[in-house]
Design a protein around this motif. Structure first.
Motif, PDB file in Angstrom:
ATOM      1  N   GLY B 132      40.907  39.361  45.116  1.00 57.10           N
ATOM      2  CA  GLY B 132      41.686  38.622  44.117  1.00 57.10           C
ATOM      3  C   GLY B 132      42.533  37.517  44.721  1.00 57.10           C
ATOM      4  N   GLN B 133      42.936  37.695  45.972  1.00 57.78           N
ATOM      5  CA  GLN B 133      43.767  36.681  46.618  1.00 57.78           C
ATOM      6  C   GLN B 133      43.008  35.365  46.782  1.00 57.78           C
ATOM      7  OE1 GLN B 133      47.194  37.249  48.047  1.00 57.78           O
ATOM      8  NE2 GLN B 133      46.983  38.743  46.415  1.00 57.78           N
ATOM      9  N   GLU B 135      40.310  34.552  45.125  1.00 57.33           N
ATOM     10  CA  GLU B 135      39.928  34.055  43.792  1.00 57.33           C
ATOM     11  C   GLU B 135      41.070  33.265  43.170  1.00 57.33           C
ATOM     12  OE1 GLU B 135      38.402  37.140  41.293  1.00 57.33           O
ATOM     13  OE2 GLU B 135      36.482  37.138  42.356  1.00 57.33           O
ATOM     14  N   ALA B 136      42.292  33.772  43.341  1.00 54.62           N
ATOM     15  CA  ALA B 136      43.444  33.058  42.791  1.00 54.62           C
ATOM     16  C   ALA B 136      43.584  31.694  43.458  1.00 54.62           C
ATOM     17  CB  ALA B 136      44.717  33.875  42.991  1.00 54.62           C
ATOM     18  N   ALA B 137      43.370  31.645  44.767  1.00 54.60           N
ATOM     19  CA  ALA B 137      43.484  30.364  45.474  1.00 54.60           C
ATOM     20  C   ALA B 137      42.403  29.404  44.985  1.00 54.60           C
ATOM     21  CB  ALA B 137      43.361  30.589  46.978  1.00 54.60           C
ATOM     22  N   LYS B 138      41.184  29.914  44.841  1.00 56.65           N
ATOM     23  CA  LYS B 138      40.098  29.089  44.323  1.00 56.65           C
ATOM     24  C   LYS B 138      40.432  28.557  42.936  1.00 56.65           C
ATOM     25  CE  LYS B 138      35.842  31.072  46.166  1.00 56.65           C
ATOM     26  NZ  LYS B 138      34.683  31.883  45.736  1.00 56.65           N
ATOM     27  N   SER B 139      40.965  29.454  42.089  1.00 52.01           N
ATOM     28  CA  SER B 139      41.198  29.059  40.700  1.00 52.01           C
ATOM     29  C   SER B 139      42.283  27.986  40.596  1.00 52.01           C
ATOM     30  CB  SER B 139      41.561  30.271  39.840  1.00 52.01           C
ATOM     31  OG  SER B 139      42.922  30.598  40.020  1.00 52.01           O
ATOM     32  N   LEU B 140      43.082  27.820  41.646  1.00 56.10           N
ATOM     33  CA  LEU B 140      44.044  26.711  41.651  1.00 56.10           C
ATOM     34  C   LEU B 140      43.401  25.423  42.154  1.00 56.10           C
ATOM     35  CD1 LEU B 140      47.207  28.439  43.186  1.00 56.10           C
ATOM     36  CD2 LEU B 140      46.899  27.759  40.811  1.00 56.10           C
ATOM     37  N   GLY B 141      42.200  25.545  42.700  1.00 53.19           N
ATOM     38  CA  GLY B 141      41.507  24.368  43.222  1.00 53.19           C
ATOM     39  C   GLY B 141      41.632  24.213  44.723  1.00 53.19           C
ATOM     40  N   MET B 142      42.131  25.246  45.402  1.00 60.42           N
ATOM     41  CA  MET B 142      42.275  25.136  46.852  1.00 60.42           C
ATOM     42  C   MET B 142      40.908  25.221  47.525  1.00 60.42           C
ATOM     43  SD  MET B 142      45.729  27.428  47.243  1.00 60.42           S
ATOM     44  CE  MET B 142      45.720  27.600  49.011  1.00 60.42           C
TER      45      MET B 142
END
Ligand SMILES: Nc1ncnc2c1ncn2[C@@H]1O[C@H](COP(=O)(O)OP(=O)(O)OP(=O)(O)O)[C@@H](O)[C@H]1O
Ligand SMILES: [Mg+2]
Lengths: 250, 240
Positions: B132-133, B135-142
């Motif tokens: 999830g960590q 995925e959260a970074a990806k979902s911000l566009g990182m």
């Protein structure tokens, strides 16, 4: 109204299990679409496809008419515009509340630190988490985490926010806080897609309700159409079972 | 069997410059080896933790497989052979080409040896971070790089810090093996002293005490850092 996202002929399988079969789906500016349906019907998978956390096997997703699977499409810029709030919060464990809300702005939107901080403080205030800005994210309760996760997503100035069961990991008394914030964002005109088991929220807040079953969209319409006059047998069965479950709990 | 403690103390005092030099070299090898090994471990461990997805393009699948093969080979060889053998082999193998000194060769060898152990520690650390960590970074566009550096590595390092720190202790002791290429670290110096006075027991008692002292101090420092890592977020509260 302008269409932001169009999903066409979307198919997705995990190994041999086809989870989404030929899904069509549009979202227009300012809409709040809730997706309901029983467990395993593919709601999360659909949302994760929209954020490109899952690869599609077939079909298209258009963002303002642009194919997001095109090799030249800037996926990271897209993700910064189409944010996601997870059932499990997924706050960055190594960062404080404030840093959680700043990191995406700094790394992705290239805002400077001061700007990012002001923005983060503004949204943390809106979700009622001002008192916790310097706390480590692992020290918060579930409801607090989810409010920070929403603030983190809002800080990116998104065009659309995707919510995957934002309240289902929360204690009942925390659910209201989170739903109230979402309701406020609706009033401010934010476009949202919300997967939820909160039927009251779906009925009262959404502009459109989508009912999914076994990987297809069975029926969609206004809350009134879906909840008062469902056309499809499967929708009726689902709602009836849902009401019975709720009554038996109370 | 008798140990002349008074004699041992005399030997230490008489040879302080030699022992001090040996201690400095031992610490140099241990610290440089651990830091460089750690950096090597981040890269190699990062590659080891890459997942190969069925939908990756054939080229990227091939690259990933190749990267895993090479890094797997490196880890296999350097964890599976004694550092003493690595030292002799590499020192003489590369001497004609690089004309390197024992010091440089020793630093290289201890780093690359430690890197193999660090890579496995860091791979396990990365895999211990919840999906999830990222995925959260990806979902911000990182980007993947940003996600690794800002989110995954800090947590992987924190989760595995005890094992990472343990490599420093290991290196304080294992640098003694580099004596085979005439690196003048503590063990080598002790051998020189003992060779001239023939008091092997007393000389190596001195060495043992010094090693114990170095590892004990290091353990204290590492424990302190670990504690600080775990409380750093709480202490920020009080500052604000
Ligand atoms: N990563 C995965 N690997 C294999 N199968 C998966 C994976 N993710 C989901 N599935 C399967 O896909 C189907 C749809 O899952 P999905 O999570 O989209 O359902 P859902 O509608 O969100 O359900 P819930 O209400 O329980 O969250 C399920 O049968 C699930 O087991
Ligand atoms: Mg789900």
């Amino acid at each position: 109204m302008e269409t932001i996202i169009q999903v066409q002929h979307l198919k997705k399988s995990f190994k041999n299990l086809e989870v989404l079969h030929d899904v069509h789906f549009d979202i227009k500016k300012g809409e709040v679409v809730t997706i309901i349906g029983s467990s395993g019907s593919g709601k999360s998978t659909l949302l994760r496809c929209l954020n490109l956390l899952e690869r599609l096997d077939d079909g298209q997703i258009l963002y303002h008419g642009q194919d997001i699977l095109d090799r030249h499409f800037d996926v990271n810029a897209y993700r910064s515009k189409v944010g996601m709030v997870f059932q499990g919060f997924n706050l960055f464990n190594n960062l404080t509340v404030l840093e959680n809300c700043m990191i995406g702005q700094i790394k992705v939107l290239k805002r400077n630190k001061e700007e990012a901080k002001q923005m983060a403080l503004k949204y943390l205030e809106k979700v009622g988490m001002s008192a916790f800005v310097n706390k480590s994210s692992v020290q918060l309760s579930g409801g607090q985490k989810q409010r920070v996760a929403i603030a983190r997503a809002l800080c990116m100035s998104p065009e659309v926010l995707l919510f995957d069961e934002p309240t289902s990991a929360l204690d009942p008394e925390m659910v209201g806080d989170v739903l109230t914030i979402m309701q406020k964002k609706k009033k401010e005109g934010l476009t949202m897609i919300v997967v939820t088991h909160e039927m009251a929220f779906a009925r009262d807040v959404s502009s459109r309700v989508v009912f999914m079953d076994q990987g297809v969209i069975v029926e969609e319409g206004t809350p009134e159409q879906i909840f008062e006059h469902p056309q499809e047998e499967r929708t009726r069965t689902f709602l009836k079972r849902y009401l019975q479950n709720n009554e038996s709990i109370q | 069997m008798s140990i002349d403690f008074a004699r041992a103390w005399e030997i230490f005092v008489e040879n302080i410059p030699l022992f001090t030099y040996g201690i400095q070299m031992t610490l140099l090898f241990a610290v440089v080896g651990t830091i460089c090994g750690f950096l090597i471990g981040l890269v190699i461990g990062g590659i080891r933790a890459i997942e190969i997805n069925e939908y990756d393009s054939p080229v990227s699948q091939l690259l990933k497989r190749f990267g895993k093969l090479i890094t797997g080979f490196y880890i296999w060889v350097f964890r599976g052979t004694p550092m003493m053998v690595q030292a002799m082999f590499l020192y003489y193998l590369l001497k004609p080409a690089l004309s390197w000194t024992p010091l440089v060769a020793g630093l290289f060898i201890i780093s690359i040896n430690t890197g193999a152990y660090m890579a496995e520690i860091i791979r396990a650390g990365i895999q211990s971070v919840d999906a999830g960590q990222s995925e959260a970074a990806k979902s911000l566009g990182m980007t993947t790089g940003q996600t690794l550096i800002s989110v995954i590595f800090p947590q992987a390092i924190k989760n595995t810090f005890p094992s990472i720190g343990n490599q420093l202790i290991v290196n304080i002791k294992d640098s003694s093996m580099l004596n085979v290429i005439s690196v003048t670290e503590l063990y080598f110096q002790t051998t020189s002293v003992a060779g001239s006075n023939m008091k092997y027991i007393e000389c190596f008692l001195v060495a043992a005490v010094i090693y114990l002292f170095l590892t004990t101090i290091s353990t204290f420092i590492l424990n302190y850092i670990e504690k600080r890592m775990n409380t750093v977020n709480q202490s920020k509260d009080f500052c604000s």
